[in-house]
Motif scaffolding. Structure first.
Motif, short mmCIF file in Angstrom:
data_model
loop_
_atom_site.label_atom_id
_atom_site.label_comp_id
_atom_site.label_asym_id
_atom_site.label_seq_id
_atom_site.Cartn_x
_atom_site.Cartn_y
_atom_site.Cartn_z
N ALA A 9 -7.66 -28.21 -23.02
CA ALA A 9 -6.67 -27.40 -22.29
C ALA A 9 -5.86 -26.48 -23.19
CB ALA A 9 -5.75 -28.30 -21.47
N TYR A 16 6.90 -29.34 -27.29
CA TYR A 16 8.13 -28.76 -26.74
C TYR A 16 9.41 -29.00 -27.55
CZ TYR A 16 5.22 -28.35 -22.54
OH TYR A 16 4.21 -28.07 -21.65
N ILE A 36 -1.46 -31.11 -17.37
CA ILE A 36 -1.06 -31.42 -18.74
C ILE A 36 0.46 -31.51 -18.78
CG2 ILE A 36 -3.13 -30.32 -19.69
CD1 ILE A 36 -1.40 -28.00 -20.61
N PRO A 37 0.99 -32.20 -19.79
CA PRO A 37 2.44 -32.43 -19.79
C PRO A 37 3.25 -31.14 -19.86
CG PRO A 37 1.34 -33.87 -21.38
CD PRO A 37 0.31 -32.89 -20.89
N THR A 38 4.27 -31.07 -19.03
CA THR A 38 5.30 -30.04 -19.18
C THR A 38 6.43 -30.67 -19.99
OG1 THR A 38 6.67 -30.69 -17.30
CG2 THR A 38 4.79 -29.25 -16.83
N VAL A 44 0.47 -21.44 -12.74
CA VAL A 44 0.89 -22.75 -13.23
C VAL A 44 1.44 -22.69 -14.65
CG1 VAL A 44 0.13 -25.09 -13.78
CG2 VAL A 44 -0.77 -23.94 -11.75
N ARG A 60 0.64 -26.20 -25.08
CA ARG A 60 -0.26 -27.29 -25.44
C ARG A 60 -0.13 -27.69 -26.90
NH1 ARG A 60 -2.52 -31.66 -23.15
NH2 ARG A 60 -4.79 -31.72 -23.25
N TYR A 88 -5.87 -30.20 -12.84
CA TYR A 88 -5.90 -30.91 -14.12
C TYR A 88 -4.53 -30.71 -14.76
CZ TYR A 88 -7.17 -32.61 -18.69
OH TYR A 88 -7.20 -33.36 -19.85
N PHE A 108 0.07 -18.47 -27.74
CA PHE A 108 -0.46 -17.87 -26.52
C PHE A 108 0.54 -18.00 -25.36
CE2 PHE A 108 -3.25 -17.18 -22.90
CZ PHE A 108 -4.09 -16.19 -23.36
N GLY A 141 -3.22 -17.32 -18.71
CA GLY A 141 -3.72 -18.63 -19.13
C GLY A 141 -4.39 -19.42 -18.03
N CYS A 142 -4.02 -19.19 -16.77
CA CYS A 142 -4.57 -20.04 -15.71
C CYS A 142 -4.90 -19.31 -14.43
CB CYS A 142 -3.61 -21.20 -15.41
SG CYS A 142 -2.15 -20.71 -14.48
N GLU A 143 -4.39 -18.14 -14.24
CA GLU A 143 -4.58 -17.31 -13.03
C GLU A 143 -4.08 -18.00 -11.76
OE1 GLU A 143 -8.11 -18.33 -13.99
OE2 GLU A 143 -7.82 -17.34 -15.90
N SER A 163 -8.98 -26.65 -12.79
CA SER A 163 -7.87 -25.69 -12.78
C SER A 163 -6.61 -26.39 -13.26
CB SER A 163 -7.64 -25.16 -11.36
OG SER A 163 -6.99 -26.16 -10.59
N PHE A 164 -5.62 -25.61 -13.61
CA PHE A 164 -4.35 -26.23 -14.04
C PHE A 164 -3.50 -26.68 -12.86
CE2 PHE A 164 -3.88 -24.35 -18.61
CZ PHE A 164 -4.85 -25.24 -19.05
N THR A 165 -3.96 -26.39 -11.64
CA THR A 165 -3.23 -26.99 -10.51
C THR A 165 -3.72 -28.42 -10.28
OG1 THR A 165 -4.84 -25.83 -9.13
CG2 THR A 165 -2.61 -24.96 -9.17
N ARG A 218 -9.82 -19.55 -16.26
CA ARG A 218 -9.54 -20.97 -16.49
C ARG A 218 -10.62 -21.87 -15.91
NH1 ARG A 218 -7.62 -23.65 -20.31
NH2 ARG A 218 -6.18 -21.91 -20.51
N LEU A 243 -4.38 -22.95 -24.22
CA LEU A 243 -3.84 -22.00 -23.24
C LEU A 243 -4.65 -20.71 -23.16
CD1 LEU A 243 -1.14 -22.02 -21.41
CD2 LEU A 243 -1.65 -24.00 -22.80
N GLU A 300 -3.98 -36.93 -17.72
CA GLU A 300 -5.12 -36.02 -17.88
C GLU A 300 -6.45 -36.72 -17.71
OE1 GLU A 300 -5.01 -33.58 -21.37
OE2 GLU A 300 -2.85 -33.78 -21.50
N ASN A 342 6.83 -23.80 -17.71
CA ASN A 342 5.94 -23.15 -18.67
C ASN A 342 5.18 -24.22 -19.46
OD1 ASN A 342 8.15 -21.14 -18.12
ND2 ASN A 342 6.81 -19.90 -19.41
N LEU A 343 3.88 -24.03 -19.58
CA LEU A 343 3.06 -24.98 -20.33
C LEU A 343 2.90 -24.53 -21.78
CD1 LEU A 343 0.13 -25.71 -17.85
CD2 LEU A 343 2.13 -27.16 -18.32
#
Lengths: 181, 801
Positions: free
Chosen positions: B215, A144, B731-733, A48, A140, B729, A106, A43-45, B725-727, B299, B217, B712, A137-138
């Motif tokens: 965003a 959650y 998004i909520p965990t 993250v 979207r 940008y 995903f 998903g992000c490489e 990138s997700f580092t 990404r 996945l 965001e 873990n994300l």
């Protein structure tokens, strides 16, 4: 491309596998492209999002942050290997389905592998512990809430199935070391 | 959220299970938990090639020349294509055909596709990109959307005469669309000064909403396979197969029936897959090489590969009587559409028509602009147009409440719309809209316990900053805020976004079985489940198979605008009804009922034909034998109108939805950190089709609104994205996401199938202003920018550059 390659041998989901890879081949690419196991998602490489999480000797690792050669001689469990040899789904798989803990799905393989390992360590988590366990873990889609529910439900199903080693189950420790035929 | 329970018909032990109102499991759930579900990125053919895209490094530049020879010489490279190789139309677009398949003349945003490569390995393809030489003459970027909207001297992003003009949208210069709305005294030509004199209290405000990324996945990916008939088969993750087909085929110079699309597994969408990404590129390379071609963006490329939420700047003025009654409102909103139009005209239509929200206001003046700049293109994202406006008007309502010394909920209730109200376009809300009740219910929901009553009130994990261990409770202030959002559901302004369903009833292995075929995109929302539920309810058959979505059946419209349960649900229902009529005709033909027996007394349940008077007449298995009944139906919503281009009047919307949020936050006022403690929602959905999936939609949408409130923003400076990138940008965990309580109301919309209302978007509107209001409540800061940044809370200037 004339690039030096390496022979690696590893057990994936209980099955001995071999691959010839350049030193910089990521474990995620090796699983997906060389071994055809596309259940592990990228998903992000960047390590993250957690979608690419697999279990290395029973412990969760981000397969996008690890070289395939580093898995040489180790045991890898992907989402495809969570179910029992007879196809019985793992309690986390049942619970995520039952609790609608997924939408697009995903991110799901990463959650499933993380939670499978977590429940080995902590078979009776509190809600707070369940939330913390999936903090890396994300997702979207879901917000959650149903995922937390699924983690707690998986713990319940797991206990009901008597797989809890502390309850005297003879199943081996470490999440998924079942042999595949 | 009571599930529908129907009494079992006479002679039947039970009703059909897993119909509407129940929570059956999603049919794709098993494959998604075993890892076998095939996402677009998992497609694989043994002899396939890998595609890659060369993108512009400049936001705005003239292309002087492209030299691909170096790339072509690289072993393993099969094709390198530029705009000269586009077989048909060189441009495409959702609404305006303004976007080049591959750039020619100039590039208008950083990341614009310039050339494409097919090679035997993804790394070969990437190396080939490095060998393509493009000569650019760099031009000054057009970065300031307000200037693009209002300054006639601003350089043009699209040269004069290069685009077809859309006069109905007041398109001119850099304006993609300008939509004014004038009501009351403003419609009669009154000035703001004149109208202002009618009010006792006036508040003004300027607000900004940053560029949000969907965003999803699963990054963009797809596989194009050349076919023997000279056509191409494309396996793709998208939101609307037929609108892709409509845009792809002319660019390939092929008739639509030679461009066949099948939906591959979709890793989330949220609007980002409404536009094309690599669809035409993959098809071009496949047709050129005669081999299957697969693209998978990473990404970073995904941030350049899809449109984002329009950033907005808004200026508001509200006037009210001393008792809180709203007198007038003015709004100016500038939406930065970036380099290409995408959905900008529709976004302007929504932002203007819903610009002052769900409030009764007699005199309104709105000026809404969507503009071209050389920033990244913006288009659809969940709640588009309405999300930006909602942050503005709800911030104004709080500001007005403070000025009046009124409770913010009471002020909203006092001015709330209800059924029969007219919004500022003159359109009547001709469906239940219990806004006052919803606000009261939100206010009465139990509050989370005070910090002091927690078992470990100084545990940092329960505090803003979390395990960063930045506070043990000192400097923490709690705040509460509310937000209400009004959203149009289904497409608006004259679009006939119909959906098509083919339903087949037959006997398989001695049991009745139903097959449902549509082209609707399952993007995670759970439409596959709902289609099955409808078929079970309408045909009384439990065994339902949902066929993969493809273009072998008519269009289903887009999986956007919260419309699929309504539109494709409506199509499945209508097709099932047609099948059922034929079943009843067969019953009459066989003499099982008398000739005059009305259909109304017949029903299908538990695989049987049932008469209200006589109980079970016959089983479907016996009735049908070897015969199959198949019907295809289109479902259209009621017609809507374009807003008129001068005063913005017209019944432009199909349906309205509403959500109310109450947010509770803890703020570290010294460090500017926020923890959302609770985010509770009240939403009217007309009819709950699937309680579990509905909760998933509301909670997921609320979390995306939380992201926009606090985390965001795509950082764009001089047209360059700084955080792709997700580092960078964020998004909520789950650690950013509170428990979310949901209170669902079911006041049916008489115009909609089952009375349902689209549910996926409204919570995305209201959660953002509710959270920001709660942070304002805790800090007393004005907080006019979403997302709220730590420096806004602490009160220092943001870092420059």
């Amino acid at each position: 491309m004339n690039e030096e390659t390496h022979e690696i041998r590893l057990r994936v989901n209980g099955v001995p596998r071999a691959a010839t890879v350049p030193a910089r081949r990521l474990l995620s690419d090796c699983l997906r492209h060389d071994l055809g196991l596309t259940g592990t998602h990228v998903g992000c490489e960047h390590g993250v999002c957690g979608a690419c999480t697999v279990l290395l000797d029973g412990r969760p690792v981000r397969s996008c942050l690890m070289f395939a050669v580093g898995a040489d001689g180790h045991e890898v469990t992907t989402v495809e290997g969570l179910a029992a040899a007879d196809g019985t789904p793992h309690p986390v798989q049942r619970a995520f389905r039952e609790c609608h803990g997924l939408q697009c799905g995903f991110c799901t393989p990463g959650f499933l592998t993380v939670v499978a390992a977590f429940l080995e360590e902590n078979p009776e988590p509190t809600e707070e512990q369940a939330r913390e366990a999936i903090g890396g873990n994300l997702c979207r889609c879901t917000g959650y809430v149903n995922i937390v529910r699924a983690v707690l439900r998986a713990a319940e199903l797991r206990r009901a199935a008597g797989r809890d080693p502390q309850a005297g189950d003879p199943a081996p420790r470490g999440p998924v070391r079942r042999q595949r035929p | 959220m009571a599930s529908t329970s129907t009494r079992a018909p006479v002679g039947l032990s039970s009703v059909t299970r897993d119909g509407i109102g129940a929570s059956p499991r999603r049919p794709d759930g098993t494959l998604k938990v075993t890892g076998e579900f095939a996402y677009s990125s998992d497609m694989w053919m043994e002899d396939m090639l890998w595609g890659a895209t060369l993108r512009s490094p400049h936001p705005h530049a003239e292309i002087l020349g492209i030299d691909v020879s170096g790339a072509l010489r690289l072993p393993g490279v099969y094709a390198v294509l530029t705009h000269e190789d586009v077989p048909g139309e060189k441009r495409y677009g959702l609404e305006y055909r303004d976007q080049p398949v591959l750039a020619f003349g100039k590039v208008r945003y950083k990341g614009e596709p310039v050339a494409i490569v097919a090679a035997d390995h993804p790394e070969t393809a990437r190396r080939a990109l490095e060998r393509i030489k493009v000569d650019y003459r760099v031009l000054e970027p057009v970065s300031d959307a307000r200037r693009a909207a209002l300054d006639p001297d601003c350089p043009l992003v699209h040269e004069e005469g290069s685009l077809p003009l859309h006069e109905e949208h007041n398109q001119r210069g850099n304006r993609v669309r300008y939509q004014p709305i004038r009501t009351g005294a403003f419609a009669d030509g009154a000035s703001v000064e004149e109208v202002r004199a009618l009010a006792d209290v006036v508040v003004t405000g300027e607000y900004e909403v940053g560029m949000q990324d969907q965003a999803f996945l699963g990054p963009e990916s797809g596989l194009a396979v050349p076919a023997e008939d000279g056509g191409v088969d494309l396996y793709i993750a998208t939101q609307w197969l037929h609108v892709d087909q409509r845009q792809i085929a002319p660019c390939l110079g092929l008739p639509a029936d030679k461009v066949r699309l099948t939906l591959a597994g979709v890793g989330g969408a949220f609007g980002a897959r409404e536009d094309l990404s690599m669809q035409i590129h993959a098809c071009m390379l496949a047709l050129h090489t005669g081999k299957p071609v697969k693209f998978v963006y990473n990404r970073e490329e995904s941030f350049f590969g899809h449109v984002h939420r329009h950033p907005a700047t808004m200026r508001y003025e509200h006037g009210a009587k001393r008792d809180g009654t709203l007198v007038y409102a003015t709004m100016e909103i500038v939406l930065d559409g970036g380099a290409y139009a995408s959905a900008t005209p529709a976004v302007v239509g929504v932002a203007s028509s819903l610009g002052i929200g769900p409030y009764e206001v007699p005199h309104v003046s709105v000026d809404a602009y969507g503009v071209y700049t050389t920033n990244p293109p913006c288009g659809a994202m969940r709640g588009f147009g309405a999300v930006q406006a909602c942050f503005g008007y709800e911030s104004q309502m709080d500001r007005l409440a403070a000025e009046l010394g009124m409770d913010p909920v009471d002020l909203r209730i006092k001015n709330a719309v209800s059924q029969g109200s007219r919004i500022i376009t003159g359109q009547e809300i001709d469906m239940p809209m219990p806004m006052a009740e919803m606000l009261r219910r939100a206010r009465e929901m139990p509050l989370p316990p005070d910090r002091s009553s927690l078992p470990a009130p100084s545990d940092p994990r329960t505090l803003p900053g979390g395990v960063a261990n930045t506070s043990h409770g000192e400097g923490i202030v709690r705040g509460i805020g509310y937000g209400v959002g009004l959203k149009n559901l289904c497409f608006s302004e004259g679009f006939d976004d119909y959906s098509t369903a083919r339903v087949r009833l037959e006997v398989v292995g001695g049991e009745p079985a139903v097959t449902v075929h549509t082209a609707a995109a399952e993007v995670g929302q759970g439409l596959v489940t709902v289609k099955g539920q409808i078929a079970r309810t309408e045909l009384g058959v439990e065994r339902v198979t949902i066929l993969p979505s493809d273009t072998r059946v008519g269009s289903a419209g887009s999986s956007s605008a919260s419309r699929q349960s309504y539109m494709t649900g409506g199509a499945v229902k209508t097709a099932c009804e047609a099948v059922r009529e034929r079943v009843f005709a067969l019953v009459r033909e066989r003499g099982l009922v008398e000739d005059g027996h009305p259909d109304a007394l017949l029903s299908l349940s538990g695989g049987k034909v049932v008469s209200a008077a006589e109980g079970v007449l016959i089983s479907l298995a016996d009735l049908l034998g070897g015969e199959a009944i198949e019907e295809t139906r289109e479902y259209h919503h009621r017609p809507t109108q374009m807003l008129d281009p001068s005063r913005g009047q017209g019944s432009s919307h199909t349906q309205f939805g509403m959500c109310v949020h109450r947010a509770v936050v803890d703020v570290d006022v010294e460090l500017g950190l926020v923890k959302v403690v609770a985010l509770d929602a009240v939403q009217d959905v007309g009819k709950v089709m699937h309680p579990q999936q509905l909760a998933g939609q509301i909670q997921g949408a609320s979390a995306q609104g939380l992201g926009l409130a606090l985390m965001e923003e795509i950082q764009v400076h001089d047209g360059v994205i700084r955080n792709p990138s997700f580092t960078d940008y964020l998004i909520p965990t789950i650690l950013d996401t509170p428990p979310m309580r949901i209170d669902v109301l079911e006041h049916p919309d008489p115009h909609a199938p089952y009375g349902l209302r689209g549910a996926g978007e409204p919570p995305t509107l209201s959660s953002t202003p509710a959270i920001v209001a709660a942070v304002r409540n805790a800090t007393g800061r004005p907080l006019t920018h979403a997302p709220v940044r730590p420096e806004d809370i602490v009160g220092i200037d943001p870092p420059q550059g």
